[in-house]
Motif scaffolding. Sequence first.
Motif, PDB file in Angstrom:
ATOM      1  N   ALA A 114       8.655  -0.519  -3.535  1.00  0.00           N
ATOM      2  CA  ALA A 114       8.794   0.652  -2.678  1.00  0.00           C
ATOM      3  C   ALA A 114       7.451   1.050  -2.079  1.00  0.00           C
ATOM      4  O   ALA A 114       6.385   0.581  -2.497  1.00  0.00           O
ATOM      5  N   ALA A 115       7.493   1.942  -1.103  1.00  0.00           N
ATOM      6  CA  ALA A 115       6.281   2.369  -0.403  1.00  0.00           C
ATOM      7  C   ALA A 115       5.249   2.949  -1.360  1.00  0.00           C
ATOM      8  O   ALA A 115       4.036   2.741  -1.189  1.00  0.00           O
ATOM      9  N   THR A 126       6.834   0.049  11.225  1.00  0.00           N
ATOM     10  CA  THR A 126       7.448   1.377  11.376  1.00  0.00           C
ATOM     11  C   THR A 126       8.728   1.517  10.545  1.00  0.00           C
ATOM     12  O   THR A 126       9.129   2.634  10.230  1.00  0.00           O
ATOM     13  N   ASP A 154      15.293   1.736  -2.227  1.00  0.00           N
ATOM     14  CA  ASP A 154      14.427   1.766  -3.408  1.00  0.00           C
ATOM     15  C   ASP A 154      15.184   1.574  -4.709  1.00  0.00           C
ATOM     16  O   ASP A 154      14.664   0.972  -5.663  1.00  0.00           O
ATOM     17  N   ARG A 164      -3.190   0.856   1.205  1.00  0.00           N
ATOM     18  CA  ARG A 164      -3.624   0.782   2.603  1.00  0.00           C
ATOM     19  C   ARG A 164      -5.105   0.434   2.654  1.00  0.00           C
ATOM     20  O   ARG A 164      -5.873   0.814   1.770  1.00  0.00           O
ATOM     21  N   THR A 173      11.121   2.028   7.655  1.00  0.00           N
ATOM     22  CA  THR A 173      11.068   2.578   6.294  1.00  0.00           C
ATOM     23  C   THR A 173      12.404   2.316   5.613  1.00  0.00           C
ATOM     24  O   THR A 173      13.463   2.420   6.241  1.00  0.00           O
ATOM     25  N   THR A 174      12.346   1.965   4.338  1.00  0.00           N
ATOM     26  CA  THR A 174      13.573   1.592   3.619  1.00  0.00           C
ATOM     27  C   THR A 174      13.652   2.319   2.279  1.00  0.00           C
ATOM     28  O   THR A 174      14.022   1.720   1.264  1.00  0.00           O
ATOM     29  N   SER A 175      13.327   3.589   2.269  1.00  0.00           N
ATOM     30  CA  SER A 175      13.435   4.342   1.016  1.00  0.00           C
ATOM     31  C   SER A 175      14.861   4.327   0.478  1.00  0.00           C
ATOM     32  O   SER A 175      15.085   4.444  -0.734  1.00  0.00           O
ATOM     33  N   SER A 234      -1.420  -0.988   6.559  1.00  0.00           N
ATOM     34  CA  SER A 234      -0.702  -0.250   5.519  1.00  0.00           C
ATOM     35  C   SER A 234       0.418  -1.087   4.929  1.00  0.00           C
ATOM     36  O   SER A 234       0.725  -2.182   5.398  1.00  0.00           O
ATOM     37  N   GLY A 235       1.035  -0.546   3.873  1.00  0.00           N
ATOM     38  CA  GLY A 235       2.152  -1.222   3.214  1.00  0.00           C
ATOM     39  C   GLY A 235       1.734  -2.474   2.470  1.00  0.00           C
ATOM     40  O   GLY A 235       2.501  -3.425   2.333  1.00  0.00           O
ATOM     41  N   ASN A 290       7.884  -7.961   8.185  1.00  0.00           N
ATOM     42  CA  ASN A 290       6.427  -7.843   8.291  1.00  0.00           C
ATOM     43  C   ASN A 290       5.691  -9.126   7.928  1.00  0.00           C
ATOM     44  O   ASN A 290       4.465  -9.195   8.018  1.00  0.00           O
TER      45      ASN A 290
END
Length: 558
Positions: free
Chosen positions: A292-293, A276, A283, A298, A278-280, A338-339, A212
Motif C-alpha cells: 500500500a501507499a 496518479t 489495500d 519518496r 491511487t488504489t487504496s 514517489s511510490g 508504473n
Amino acid sequence: MSGSARRPVRRRTFVLGSAATAAGVALSGPLAGTAQAASFGYTDDGSNYVIDTGANLVFKVSKTNGDLTSLVYRGTEYQGYDGKNSHVESGLGTSTVTIAQSGSTILVSVTYGTLRHYYAARSGENNVYVWTNKADTSVSATRYIVRVKAGLFLNDEPDSYTYAPTTIEAADVFAKSDGQTRSKHYSKLRAIDYNYVGWTTGSVGLYVVRSNHEKASGGPFYRSLLRHQSAAGGGLYEILYYGENQTEAQRFGLKGPYVIAFTDGGTPSAALFPGTLTTSWADSLGISGYVAAGGRGRVAGVGISGRDTAYAYTVGLANSAAQYWGSARASDGYFSVSGVLPGTYTLTVFKGELAVYTSSVTVTAGATTTLNTIAIPSSNDPANASAIWRIGTWDGTPNGFKNAALMTYAHPSDPRAAAWTGNVVIGSGSEAASFPAYIWQGVNSGLLVYFKLTAAQAAAAHTLRIGVTTAYANGRPRVTVNSWVSAIPSPPTQPSTRSLTVGSYRGNNYTFAYSVPASAWLADTSQYNVLKIDVVSGSGTTAYLSAGTSFDALDLLS
C-alpha cells in the motif's frame, strides 16, 4: 468478423493522446450473446465468472485457466480473435480461479503454479484493473495481451501490419504494396513517453493504461511492442518483461495494476495514469505482493547543477527488485519520484538517454529522502571535452544522424530511408545528416570521414572517440586512419536479440576510444585525412541482420 474480404471502416486512432485522424464513421460489432445483469455484481455461468461493473461493461473470466473470455461494452463484444482469449503471455494452463466481492470491488484471483494473477472491477467504472505476480521463470515472459475482434477499430500507424502482405523479416516485419514497412514492434514510443495505448472510433475507445513498471526491466527508455492489427484482429499489450533487447535481468514480484479501460471515444482518465492512480480500495483485498501507499517512500532532489539546458534530464532509481524514474525540472533540475518500495537504489541522472551521474540512495517507508543539489562533474559529460571536430551530440541516442528518426517505426529497408551508404566531409555543414545512424557489416561498413588538420594538430597524437547505443551480433567499430589500423576492440555487453531492425537503438551506451599516434596523420595540411569505420564481428548473418551498431556521437579530441 473475419478479416478476409471486408476492409474495416477508416476512423480515428490514438496513442498517448496524439491522433492519426481519418473519417469518424462508427462501426457496430456483433451483439453479446448473454444478457447484462441489472447492477454491479457477478454470476457464475458454469464456465466463467461473469462480472457486471454496473456501468456499461460486462466481462468474463474463465474458471479453468483465468483467461479473459469476454469484454462486452454497451452490448458489443470486443474480446477475441482466431479463437483466442486475452491472457498472460500466450495463456496459462489449468489454474485455480476464485472470485470474491468486497463492498464496491470484485476481485478474481488466478493461481497457476507460482504465478498469481488478478482482475478487479469497481462499481460504476468501465475499467478492468489487472495485476500479475510472477515469482520465477516458470512463465517465460511477462506480457498481457488484450485480443480485440477484427473490424472494430482501424490502426494504420507504423505498429500495425494491416494490409501488409509481404513478410520481410522473421514472421513479424511486413511490407505494404508501396514498400513501407509495418510491425507490431514499431510503436515509436519509449516507456517514459506514454501512459496508455489503444484505439478509438470517436464514440468508443478501448485502451490499456500501463502500470508504473516498477517490476519491469529496461528503465525509462525501453521500447517494446504496444499494439498490433492484422486481418484477424488487434492486440493491446502490457509488456513487463519480453526478453527482447533487454538490458537488465527481469524483476520478480507484483506488477501492476495496469488497466483495460473503455471510454465513450475520448482518452482514458488521467486518474488511471501511472503516478496518479491511487488504489487504496485494494489495500485489504489480499493481493499477493501488494504494498500500500503507506509502505512506500519518496525521493526528492532540490536541483541538478552542471546540466546542459538544451537537453531534458531524467532521474532513474533502480535495484534488482524495482525501478522508477522522474523528469528533472527544466529550470533548476528539481525532481521527485514517489511510490518507491523501501530499499537502496542506484540513482542515475540521464542527459537525454546518456547516464552522466550515479550515486546511491536509500528509501524508507512513509518518508521522503531529500537530496541536496546534485552537481554533475564536467568530466562526466563527454560533450564537455574539447574536440577538433565532432559529429552528432552526446545524448545517448542517434538523434540527428541519417535515418535516425525513421528507425523507431520502420525497417532499415523501408523506401522512405535515405541511402545507408555515402561518406562524410568535416566542414561541409551536413556532417550529422550525412552520417548513418546505423552501420552493418553487410550493408554500409567501410564508411569514410574526410577531415583536415592544422600543422600543430598533425604533430600530436589524438584520441578518437566513437559512442554507440547498442549493437547487434557483437558488431563494433574498427577504425583505419590513412594507413594506420586500430586493433579490433572487445565487444561491450549488449542485448543478444534483434534491435536495429525492430525499432530500437536502446542497449548499453558505450564509448570506444582509439589512441591515434601522430605518425598516422598526413603531413600535408592541404590534404584530407581519411577515417574509415568498419563493423567487425564473427557473428550475424547478412544484410540488415549482419553485425551492426547504432551511434551516439564521434569526435576527435584536441
